[in-house]
Enzyme design. Structure first.
Site, PDB file in Angstrom:
ATOM      1  N   GLU A 129       2.601  -8.409  12.594  1.00 27.87           N
ATOM      2  CA  GLU A 129       1.652  -8.550  13.697  1.00 27.87           C
ATOM      3  C   GLU A 129       1.222 -10.003  13.841  1.00 27.87           C
ATOM      4  O   GLU A 129       0.933 -10.480  14.925  1.00 27.87           O
ATOM      5  CB  GLU A 129       0.390  -7.708  13.470  1.00 27.87           C
ATOM      6  CG  GLU A 129       0.600  -6.230  13.288  1.00 27.87           C
ATOM      7  CD  GLU A 129       0.970  -5.859  11.862  1.00 27.87           C
ATOM      8  OE1 GLU A 129       0.079  -5.788  10.994  1.00 27.87           O
ATOM      9  OE2 GLU A 129       2.162  -5.645  11.611  1.00 27.87           O
ATOM     10  N   ARG A 186       0.796  -1.223   0.000  1.00 30.29           N
ATOM     11  CA  ARG A 186       0.000   0.000   0.000  1.00 30.29           C
ATOM     12  C   ARG A 186       0.830   1.275   0.000  1.00 30.29           C
ATOM     13  O   ARG A 186       0.343   2.320  -0.395  1.00 30.29           O
ATOM     14  CB  ARG A 186      -1.005  -0.033   1.137  1.00 30.29           C
ATOM     15  CG  ARG A 186      -2.074  -1.095   0.893  1.00 30.29           C
ATOM     16  CD  ARG A 186      -3.063  -1.188   2.042  1.00 30.29           C
ATOM     17  NE  ARG A 186      -3.824  -2.411   1.926  1.00 30.29           N
ATOM     18  CZ  ARG A 186      -3.486  -3.567   2.477  1.00 30.29           C
ATOM     19  NH1 ARG A 186      -2.395  -3.663   3.197  1.00 30.29           N
ATOM     20  NH2 ARG A 186      -4.230  -4.631   2.329  1.00 30.29           N
TER      21      ARG A 186
END
Length: 182
Positions: free
Chosen positions: A107, A70
Site C-alpha cells: 500500500e 501476522r
C-alpha cells in the site's frame, strides 16, 4: 455455522480491532489486531471462524501458508486444528537455504517475499493466511510463490479486508474469506 452465530462471533472480533490514524505514515488508517492476541477467547474465536470456513468450503487442505508476519500468528493455530503442516512466506533474506522469491507492491512501498523452495510440494493444496487484505500485493506475491512451486491455491483467509482498496480483485480467481470488512 448458522448465519446469526457467525455474525455474533464477527462482531465480537470486530470489537477487539483498534484503529490508528496516520500510522505508519500520514493518510494510512492502521487496523490493529493486537488486542485479539491478548485475549485467549477472542483468539480462539478467530481460529474457530477460520476452521469452520475451511471445513465447509475445502474438502482437502495439505498446507496452511502464513504471510510475514501476522500470518505467522494465526496460521500455525489453524494448521494444528486442521492437522496439516504450516509454511512461512517471509520478507527476502529471512529464510535459510534455497528460496524462491517474488517482488511486489505494498500500500505504501515495495517489497520482496520468499519461500523455501522445498516448503511445498508440487500439487499440494494450500490456503494462504494473513491478518489483513488491503491492496492485495502481499497475498498476490504469496499466490505467485505458490504457483512457482506448482502448488494449488485453494483460497486466502484474512481477519480484516479493506474493501475500498479492492485487494480481492487482484487475487481473482482465488477466493478470499474475511471475518471483518471495512
Amino acid at each position: 455455522m448458522a448465519s446469526a452465530d457467525f455474525e455474533s462471533k464477527r462482531k465480537t472480533i470486530q470489537s477487539f480491532v483498534r484503529a490508528y490514524p496516520d500510522f505508519p505514515q500520514p493518510g494510512i488508517l492502521f487496523r490493529d489486531i493486537c488486542p485479539i492476541l491478548r485475549d485467549p477467547a477472542a483468539l480462539n474465536t478467530v481460529i474457530d471462524l477460520f476452521e469452520e470456513h475451511v471445513k465447509k468450503n475445502h474438502m482437502k487442505v495439505d498446507v496452511v501458508v502464513g504471510i510475514d508476519a501476522r500470518g505467522f500468528l494465526f496460521g500455525p493455530l489453524l494448521a494444528q486444528r486442521l492437522g496439516v503442516g504450516f509454511v512461512l512466506v517471509r520478507k527476502k533474506g529471512k529464510l535459510p537455504g534455497s528460496c524462491v522469491s517474488v517482488a511486489y507492491d505494498l500500500e505504501y512501498g515495495k517489497a520482496e517475499a520468499e519461500v523455501q523452495e522445498d516448503a511445498v510440494a508440487a500439487g499440494q493444496k494450500v490456503l494462504l493466511i494473513d491478518d489483513l487484505l488491503a491492496t492485495g500485493g502481499t497475498l498476490f506475491a504469496a499466490v505467485e510463490l505458490m504457483k512457482k512451486l506448482q502448488a494449488e491455491v485453494l483460497g486466502c483467509l484474512v481477519i480484516i479486508e479493506l474493501k475500498d482498496l479492492n485487494g480481492s480483485d487482484k487475487l481473482k480467481p482465488h477466493s478470499v474469506f474475511s471475518i471483518i470488512q471495512y
